[in-house]
Design a protein around this motif. Structure first.
Motif, PDB file in Angstrom:
ATOM      1  N   UNK A   1      43.713  38.918  41.728  1.00 21.33           N
ATOM      2  CA  UNK A   1      43.073  37.655  41.343  1.00 21.33           C
ATOM      3  C   UNK A   1      43.423  36.492  42.271  1.00 21.33           C
ATOM      4  N   UNK A   2      44.574  36.576  42.963  1.00 17.42           N
ATOM      5  CA  UNK A   2      44.979  35.502  43.868  1.00 17.42           C
ATOM      6  C   UNK A   2      44.052  35.393  45.078  1.00 17.42           C
ATOM      7  N   UNK A   3      43.223  36.414  45.299  1.00 15.34           N
ATOM      8  CA  UNK A   3      42.340  36.424  46.462  1.00 15.34           C
ATOM      9  C   UNK A   3      41.376  35.243  46.451  1.00 15.34           C
ATOM     10  N   UNK A   4      40.958  34.839  45.259  1.00 18.99           N
ATOM     11  CA  UNK A   4      39.970  33.768  45.136  1.00 18.99           C
ATOM     12  C   UNK A   4      40.607  32.395  44.936  1.00 18.99           C
ATOM     13  N   UNK A   5      41.921  32.298  45.024  1.00 16.68           N
ATOM     14  CA  UNK A   5      42.574  31.003  44.869  1.00 16.68           C
ATOM     15  C   UNK A   5      42.202  30.081  46.015  1.00 16.68           C
ATOM     16  N   UNK A   6      42.250  28.787  45.758  1.00 16.79           N
ATOM     17  CA  UNK A   6      41.850  27.808  46.780  1.00 16.79           C
ATOM     18  C   UNK A   6      42.701  27.955  48.042  1.00 16.79           C
ATOM     19  N   UNK A   7      43.998  28.175  47.846  1.00 19.39           N
ATOM     20  CA  UNK A   7      44.891  28.308  48.993  1.00 19.39           C
ATOM     21  C   UNK A   7      44.563  29.523  49.843  1.00 19.39           C
ATOM     22  N   UNK A   8      44.230  30.642  49.185  1.00 17.64           N
ATOM     23  CA  UNK A   8      43.938  31.855  49.942  1.00 17.64           C
ATOM     24  C   UNK A   8      42.593  31.761  50.653  1.00 17.64           C
ATOM     25  N   UNK A   9      41.598  31.177  49.997  1.00 19.47           N
ATOM     26  CA  UNK A   9      40.289  30.983  50.643  1.00 19.47           C
ATOM     27  C   UNK A   9      40.453  30.093  51.879  1.00 19.47           C
ATOM     28  N   UNK A  10      41.252  29.031  51.731  1.00 21.34           N
ATOM     29  CA  UNK A  10      41.503  28.148  52.871  1.00 21.34           C
ATOM     30  C   UNK A  10      42.204  28.897  54.002  1.00 21.34           C
TER      31      UNK A  10
END
Length: 323
Positions: free
Chosen positions: A31-40
């Motif tokens: 689920x962390x894949x779609x976090x704002x930090x990871x997308x950035x």
């Protein structure tokens, strides 16, 4: 028979769908894949590859190749870093990046063009030369502790929303698109990729165009080095070690013909995005980094097999219609 533009469009659509599918799979696994930090982080990791990939797109469309691009970025980054440590104005230091890249691109192009050596052989030979140059320029150790002056300029955002890097990339890609579609240089580049001998007989200055494309590719590596230094503020010994493989895989996935004559800039963008999404996703799910180049290589081979299949399909349709 489908036109070249239609085939490229289909490839771009397929890549976009693959990016979406990869996103869905990795979100389900982490689920962390779609976090704002990871997308950035994914978008940030695309920056250098977008620029280097553009140079590879132009080279492949011309029927050339350059496997030294990662080391060209490294040498340009070292030049920028040395100037920053010496106290030079950040704009002067930044300008050194594309200038060094352009100079190295001219050297590579001269070896290929005037030495009449196949591009893959020449650039593999130069790979060892440039790798040694990186080692000597770094003195066997990382170049670190660089001042944040470039970061304040090139790692920021406009109005706190749009990254400066993507504004620069957008402008460069727009210029490249216009050059390919609207200028004699772009038309000559594609003509050389389709058939170099016919292009020469048609009066195209083949040597000058080929040399110019290698110079442009080198300059793009130098611009990428600016953003590399702005983000990481160091240069490690292994700088750019997998960049050529990633760039070639992204470009071929995007629909640019590895044998020349066809380029897809939008395809390169989607190819870069897919490569970086997969690499990021595999890291999140715990796949050892050792295996990531294996995945990239497999994607490259798969894209070449697809390209070969498309070529056969088009040839078969032409033959049937002619009959």
């Amino acid at each position: 028979m489908p036109s070249a533009f239609r085939i490229v469009g289909q490839r771009e659509l397929a890549l976009l769908l693959l990016c979406l599918a990869a996103g869905v799979v990795f979100v389900a696994l982490s689920p962390a894949y779609l976090s704002a930090g990871n997308v950035a982080a994914v978008l940030r990791n695309c920056v250098e590859l977008m620029l280097v990939g553009l140079g590879i797109t132009l080279l492949l469309a011309m029927g050339g190749i350059d496997v030294t691009v990662g080391l060209v970025l490294g040498l340009a980054a070292i030049a920028i870093g040395r100037l920053l440590l010496a106290g030079f104005d950040p704009w002067v230091a930044a300008a050194a990046g594309p200038l060094v890249g352009l100079a190295i691109g001219l050297i590579t192009g001269a070896v290929v063009v005037f030495g009449r050596i196949p591009a893959i052989v020449a650039t593999i030979g130069l790979l060892g030369v440039y790798r040694t140059a990186v080692f000597v320029a770094l003195g066997g150790q990382w170049l670190s502790g660089l001042p944040p002056t470039l970061s304040a300029i090139f790692a920021g955002q406009i109005f706190g929303i749009v990254p400066v890097s993507y504004l620069v990339i957008g402008a460069i890609y727009a210029v490249a698109w216009a050059a390919l579609r609207k200028t004699p240089f772009g038309l000559h580049l594609l003509a050389i990729g389709n058939n170099e001998e016919r292009a020469r007989l048609a009066g195209i200055a083949v040597k000058q165009v080929r040399l110019g494309v290698y110079a442009v590719s080198g300059a793009l590596c130098g611009i990428a080095a600016i953003f590399y230094i702005s983000t990481y503020r160091n240069v490690e010994m292994t700088v750019g070690s997998t960049l050529a493989l990633d760039a070639i895989a992204a470009v071929v996935l995007g629909g640019t013909n590895i044998l020349g004559g066809r380029a897809s800039l939008l395809g390169t963008v989607f190819g870069v995005l897919l490569i970086r999404m997969l690499q990021n996703g595999f890291t999140l799910i715990g796949l050892p980094s050792l295996w990531q180049p294996v995945v990239t290589g497999a994607l490259l081979i798969g894209a070449l097999l697809i390209e070969r299949g498309l070529g056969r399909d088009v040839l078969r349709r032409v033959t049937l219609r002619a009959a």
